[in-house]
Write a protein that holds these residues in place. Structure first.
Motif, PDB file in Angstrom:
ATOM      1  N   PHE A  32       0.832  -1.199   0.000  1.00 17.59           N
ATOM      2  CA  PHE A  32       0.000   0.000   0.000  1.00 17.59           C
ATOM      3  C   PHE A  32       0.873   1.257   0.000  1.00 17.59           C
ATOM      4  CE2 PHE A  32      -2.776   2.806   2.873  1.00 17.59           C
ATOM      5  CZ  PHE A  32      -3.566   3.273   1.835  1.00 17.59           C
ATOM      6  N   LEU A  33       1.837   1.297   0.897  1.00 21.25           N
ATOM      7  CA  LEU A  33       2.727   2.456   0.975  1.00 21.25           C
ATOM      8  C   LEU A  33       3.566   2.603  -0.286  1.00 21.25           C
ATOM      9  CD1 LEU A  33       3.873   2.151   4.702  1.00 21.25           C
ATOM     10  CD2 LEU A  33       2.041   3.579   3.757  1.00 21.25           C
ATOM     11  N   TYR A  34       4.011   1.476  -0.834  1.00 22.97           N
ATOM     12  CA  TYR A  34       4.785   1.501  -2.082  1.00 22.97           C
ATOM     13  C   TYR A  34       3.965   2.149  -3.200  1.00 22.97           C
ATOM     14  CZ  TYR A  34       6.728  -0.108  -6.469  1.00 22.97           C
ATOM     15  OH  TYR A  34       7.209  -0.144  -7.762  1.00 22.97           O
ATOM     16  N   CYS A  35       2.688   1.813  -3.285  1.00 18.04           N
ATOM     17  CA  CYS A  35       1.823   2.377  -4.336  1.00 18.04           C
ATOM     18  C   CYS A  35       1.706   3.892  -4.233  1.00 18.04           C
ATOM     19  CB  CYS A  35       0.427   1.762  -4.256  1.00 18.04           C
ATOM     20  SG  CYS A  35       0.337   0.050  -4.778  1.00 18.04           S
ATOM     21  N   LEU A  36       1.895   4.430  -3.045  1.00 16.95           N
ATOM     22  CA  LEU A  36       1.743   5.869  -2.814  1.00 16.95           C
ATOM     23  C   LEU A  36       3.047   6.642  -2.945  1.00 16.95           C
ATOM     24  CD1 LEU A  36      -0.622   5.704   0.293  1.00 16.95           C
ATOM     25  CD2 LEU A  36      -1.265   6.031  -2.113  1.00 16.95           C
ATOM     26  N   GLN A  37       4.133   5.947  -3.253  1.00 18.56           N
ATOM     27  CA  GLN A  37       5.450   6.594  -3.280  1.00 18.56           C
ATOM     28  C   GLN A  37       5.539   7.778  -4.239  1.00 18.56           C
ATOM     29  OE1 GLN A  37       8.312   3.346  -3.898  1.00 18.56           O
ATOM     30  NE2 GLN A  37       9.450   4.323  -2.272  1.00 18.56           N
TER      31      GLN A  37
END
Length: 132
Positions: A32-37
Motif C-alpha cells: 500500500f505504501l509503495y503504491c503511494l510513493q
C-alpha cells in the motif's frame, strides 16, 4: 504449462523471501505504501492494483493513518473522491524497507553489470506477468 506454473509459484515464494526485512514480510501495508510513493492515489486505483475489497482497503488505510504513515485527501474537483498520500513518516518507513532490501541485493550483486542484468530480467518477468 505445468512447469511454468511451478516456476511462477517458486518466483512468488522467492520474491517474498527477498522482500522480508527483519523477519517482517513485505505485506499489504508495505505494498500500500509503495503504491503511494510517487503520488497520491485514489481509492479505486488502489483497490485495482492491490486486488483488495474496498472495506479491507479502508481498514488498512485507517491503520496506516493512525500510525501516521498516510493522509486521506478529498479532491478539489470532486469532494466525494478520496485519495491517499504518504506522510513524511510513511516515506521514511517505505524508504527504510527498501534500504534493507538493497543491502540484501548488494551481498549477491557485486558489480554494476550484475545489477543491470538483474534489473532487465526482472523487467522482462514483470512485463510477462502484466498480461495475466
Amino acid at each position: 504449462m505445468e512447469e511454468l506454473e511451478k516456476k511462477l509459484a517458486a518466483l512468488h515464494l522467492q520474491t517474498r523471501k527477498a522482500l522480508t526485512v527483519h523477519e517482517r514480510t513485505f505485506g499489504l501495508k508495505e505494498a500500500f505504501l509503495y503504491c503511494l510513493q510517487d503520488s497520491p492515489k485514489p481509492t479505486r486505483e488502489l483497490i485495482d492494483v492491490l486486488r483488495m475489497k474496498k472495506s479491507n482497503l479502508a481498514l488498512l488505510a485507517i491503520k496506516c493513518e493512525k500510525e501516521g504513515l498516510i493522509e486521506k485527501l478529498r479532491t478539489q474537483s470532486d469532494g466525494r473522491l478520496v485519495c491517499y498520500t504518504l506522510t513524511e513518516s510513511g516515506k521514511a518507513y517505505i524508504d527504510d524497507v527498501f534500504a534493507e532490501v538493497r543491502k540484501k541485493f548488494a551481498t549477491i550483486l557485486t558489480d554494476e553489470k550484475q545489477v543491470e542484468n538483474a534489473s532487465e530480467q526482472i523487467d522482462s518477468v514483470t512485463e510477462i506477468l502484466s498480461y495475466l
